[in-house]
Scaffold this motif. Structure first.
Motif, PDB file in Angstrom:
ATOM      1  N   ILE A 277      -1.486   0.378   6.817  1.00  0.00           N
ATOM      2  CA  ILE A 277      -2.035   0.296   7.524  1.00  0.00           C
ATOM      3  C   ILE A 277      -2.011   0.114   9.275  1.00  0.00           C
TER       4      ILE A 277
ATOM      5  N   VAL B 128      -9.449  -1.846   1.024  1.00  0.00           N
ATOM      6  CA  VAL B 128      -8.512  -1.456   1.433  1.00  0.00           C
ATOM      7  C   VAL B 128      -8.015  -0.637   0.517  1.00  0.00           C
TER       8      VAL B 128
ATOM      9  N   LEU C  32      -9.908  -4.106   9.899  1.00  0.00           N
ATOM     10  CA  LEU C  32      -9.650  -4.775   8.568  1.00  0.00           C
ATOM     11  C   LEU C  32     -10.350  -6.768   8.749  1.00  0.00           C
TER      12      LEU C  32
ATOM     13  N   ARG D 209     -10.184  -5.607  -1.764  1.00  0.00           N
ATOM     14  CA  ARG D 209      -9.405  -5.553  -2.082  1.00  0.00           C
ATOM     15  C   ARG D 209      -9.843  -3.755  -2.275  1.00  0.00           C
TER      16      ARG D 209
ATOM     17  N   THR E 280       0.990  -1.127   0.231  1.00  0.00           N
ATOM     18  CA  THR E 280      -0.218   0.057   0.304  1.00  0.00           C
ATOM     19  C   THR E 280       1.151   1.509   0.164  1.00  0.00           C
TER      20      THR E 280
END
Length: 738
Positions: free
Chosen positions: A67, A213, A75, A210, A63
């Motif tokens: 996170i 996120v 999540l 997906r 990413t």
């Protein structure tokens, strides 16, 4: 029935060459098939179990924004997943790279294979293949990031079953790359650490995960386990070995069945007077069939039992050869009970069925005709009867044309032997071609994928846009490249030799074979991150068997990827660049790739030698049996030729050399068969690896194949020639008296 079966045991001596050849062929084929199927089954079972036990990732991703720990828990609860950050540091120590990764607790956990897990920050576990290559043992010291660590044990991480440094690599090289696992604190203390995220799904909601996120943290790359060659290669290899074994088994056993049918047909024809007598004496056809079933049952049973024993023994080195290509999880070599039963029952059953059909055909004849032997010698007696030609030439031609079934079996046997031997060289030559020329199809020496679009381009380098995509229904990924119009690197040509037209879409041959795409086809693919679908038209297929990729202009690529027209995220260069490590996501090198391929093709060399040996033995044994039949059929003639004063060498040449033409025909037939099978195997490589192994055969390989086939043929003639010498002159008188 007991009395009639005594004839079988009395005739075993005269038919021992047949029994010996059928037994040896059954043992050879059984050994190869049992070892291959057992290895493939064991690999699939062990690796799938290891993937489950170690909670191996279903996907990994990177990413743009990290996170936070509290968001990971959120999540996990929201999408019903296990999510964990994977951190690592790469120690580049001259001739190898050792990756130090943190020990995980939820996803991609380790399986300790020897020693113990790290007890503190000063200990690490190593991947065993790398440790063996570097000569490292438990208790030794290894330097990582300027610190000394003690090797506490060896381990396997199933997300690194195939030890690839980068996901875009194809082959592992245990001499140059390995994995170490230490505590999280040890990894955090390293000077330059990298990270990504691994996720394991408890339900089928990958697309939903997906999208969520990506909206919050902007996913830069996403690779599903089914497309991850570190995980999938081992499973693909087991499936490939299984499919090859299943395909080749009927072919090899078919040769044995043909030999059995040929021998029994010849024997029944020679003994039809005795068969007619038995019928006249009141023996039932069932009893006669049961008697002749022994000729195929006994060697079938003996060969199957020995084949099972040898197959079990061969499974140990065979499985070691394939397990050594990957990280080896603890396993016990076994032969599954079902396979053992089939290996014991199927060959004798098939042999008996083939023999029984032959006997049934004979028993349909009138017993009176059997007693009179009205068709004895009819097959060849009329061939060239009215032609005037030298005796030796006529004898050889009548031997071939008068026994069509035997001649057909010779051609098939030589063709299959040629197929096996040439397939061995195709395997080796195609593997060599990857190293020698295919790697050179990569248009640059170094490639750097960046996590930013803002950078200073070094002199001599070129910027491009790159992203990976998937196609629905396929586990393979491909890279979409956007290159600049005045490129100095991307100057590939199509398979027709035409240059690329800037602004059109061109697909590499490796990708085209994988996806079944032709020039002019529309190609639909999906974004790994946003799952948005795109459709393009492929203008041509590029001559590139290494990369699974599509090339187009930077403007087209930017539009599909969602970048601005001026954005770039990749640098290619012919020289190694010194870039800021913080902005480099991954680095690939043409020479590193070449070295990994060199290491990987060693397993193909071993396969080559196994296939060569099988082909050679198949040729020797089948031709020896047929040559022995020819000698037995010509016993009276050989005896008469000795009476007439022919020397031993002249008799051998007259009787045994009539099949030279059939040898040539079989060899010529075997070549296209080998090329067809080799082409099919090479084409399947694109579906499993994303790299197309080109079918390549060196001219010298054809010559060597011919020499090996000739050697097997000549060896069989030498062995059969000894039978000619043992025939006495009195044999002719004995047969006439009979």
């Amino acid at each position: 029935m007991r009395k009639i079966n005594k004839r079988y045991f009395r005739s075993m001596r005269t038919n021992r060459s047949f029994h010996l050849v059928v037994i040896l062929l059954t043992v050879l084929i059984g050994t190869l098939i049992i070892a291959a199927i057992s290895t493939a089954s064991l690999m699939g079972q062990v690796y799938r179990q290891g993937i489950r036990d170690c909670n191996t990732e279903d996907a990994q991703f990177m990413t743009m924004f990290p996170i936070p720990e509290d968001r990971i828990g959120h999540l996990e609860e929201r999408y019903d997943v296990k999510l964990e950050s994977m951190t690592y540091y790469d120690e580049e120590a001259g001739d190898y790279v050792l990756r130090l990764a943190a020990e995980n607790t939820a996803v991609n956990t380790c399986q300790v294979t020897a020693g113990n897990a790290p007890a503190g920050d000063g200990e690490v576990m190593l991947s065993e293949r790398f440790a063996d290559a570097q000569g490292l043992h438990i208790g030794d010291r290894v330097q990582i990031g300027g610190k000394q660590f003690t090797v506490s044990g060896f381990m396997v991480r199933t997300d690194y079953l195939c030890m690839l440094r980068a996901l875009t690599d194809t082959f592992p090289d245990y001499n140059s790359f390995g994995l170490a696992v230490g505590t999280s604190a040890a990894v955090e203390a390293m000077p330059d650490i990298h990270s990504y995220y691994a996720v394991r799904f408890d339900r089928d909601n990958s697309l939903e995960f997906r999208k969520g996120v990506n909206e919050e943290f902007r996913i830069l790359s996403y690779t599903a386990a089914a497309s991850n060659m570190r995980i999938q290669s081992a499973l693909n290899q087991s499936e490939l070995v299984m499919s090859v074994a299943v395909i080749i088994a009927p072919v090899l056993y078919g040769i044995v069945l043909l030999l059995i049918v040929l021998m029994l047909s010849r024997k029944l024809k020679a003994e039809q007077k005795q068969v007619g007598t038995l019928i006249a004496l009141g023996y039932r056809p069932r009893e006669i069939r049961r008697h002749y079933a022994l000729y195929s049952l006994v060697p079938g049973v003996i060969g199957s039992v020995l084949g099972l024993i040898c197959g079990y023994a061969a499974t140990f080195p065979f499985s070691q050869m394939y397990f050594n290509f990957f990280e080896a999880l603890p396993h016990t070599v076994t032969v599954k009970p079902l396979l053992a039963v089939l290996a014991l029952v199927l060959p004798p059953l098939l042999y008996v069925c083939a023999g029984d059909l032959t006997v049934r055909r004979m028993l349909r004849k009138d017993p009176v005709q059997m007693l009179r032997q009205t068709d004895a010698g009819k097959a060849s007696s009329g061939v060239l009867a009215d032609k005037r030609m030298p005796f030796r030439r006529k004898y050889r031609i009548r031997s071939v044309l008068g026994h069509k079934a035997r001649s057909a079996v010779i051609i098939i046997g030589v063709a299959v032997s040629t197929l096996c031997i040439l397939m061995g060289w195709i395997t080796k030559d195609s593997a060599d071609d990857i190293v020698d020329s295919s790697v050179d199809q990569i248009p640059y020496n170094y490639s750097y994928l960046l996590n930013t679009t803002e950078f200073q381009l070094p002199e001599g380098a070129e910027a491009a846009l790159v992203s990976r995509y998937e196609r629905d229904g396929s586990t393979l990924l491909f890279s979409l490249w956007g290159y600049q119009e005045d490129t100095a690197y991307f100057k590939m040509q199509t398979l027709k030799g035409e240059p690329m037209a800037y602004g059109s879409y061109y697909m590499t041959n490796a990708a085209a074979e994988s996806y079944g795409v032709q020039p002019g086809d529309n190609f639909t693919f999906r974004d790994l991150i946003t799952t948005e679908e795109h459709t393009i038209q492929i203008a041509g297929i590029l001559d590139d068997n290494i990369n699974s990729a599509v090339y187009t202009s930077t403007a087209n690529a930017a539009e599909i990827m969602g970048y601005d027209a001026a954005d770039r995220n990749t640098i290619v260069s012919n020289d190694k660049l010194e870039l800021d490590a913080d902005m480099v996501l991954s680095e690939t090198s043409r020479e590193d790739y070449r070295e990994s391929v060199k290491s990987a093709v060693q397993v193909y060399y071993k396969m080559c030698y196994i296939v060569l040996f099988v082909g050679f033995m198949l040729g020797v044994l089948s031709m020896y049996l047929i040559s022995g039949m020819i000698v037995e059929e010509n016993t009276v003639n050989i005896s008469m030729l000795k009476i007439l004063g022919y020397r031993k060498r002249e008799i051998r040449n007259l009787v045994l050399t009539g099949n030279h033409l059939l040898l040539c025909i079989g060899f010529v037939v075997g070549i296209p068969l080998a090329l067809a099978v080799g082409g099919s195997v090479c084409a399947s490589s694109a579906e499993t690896t994303g790299m197309l192994i080109s079918l390549y055969v060196k001219p010298v390989s054809y010559v060597v194949t011919l020499l090996i086939v000739l050697a097997s043929y000549l060896l069989s003639l030498v062995l059969a020639g000894r039978k000619v010498e043992r025939i006495e002159m009195t044999e002719s008188l004995k047969r006439n008296n009979e």
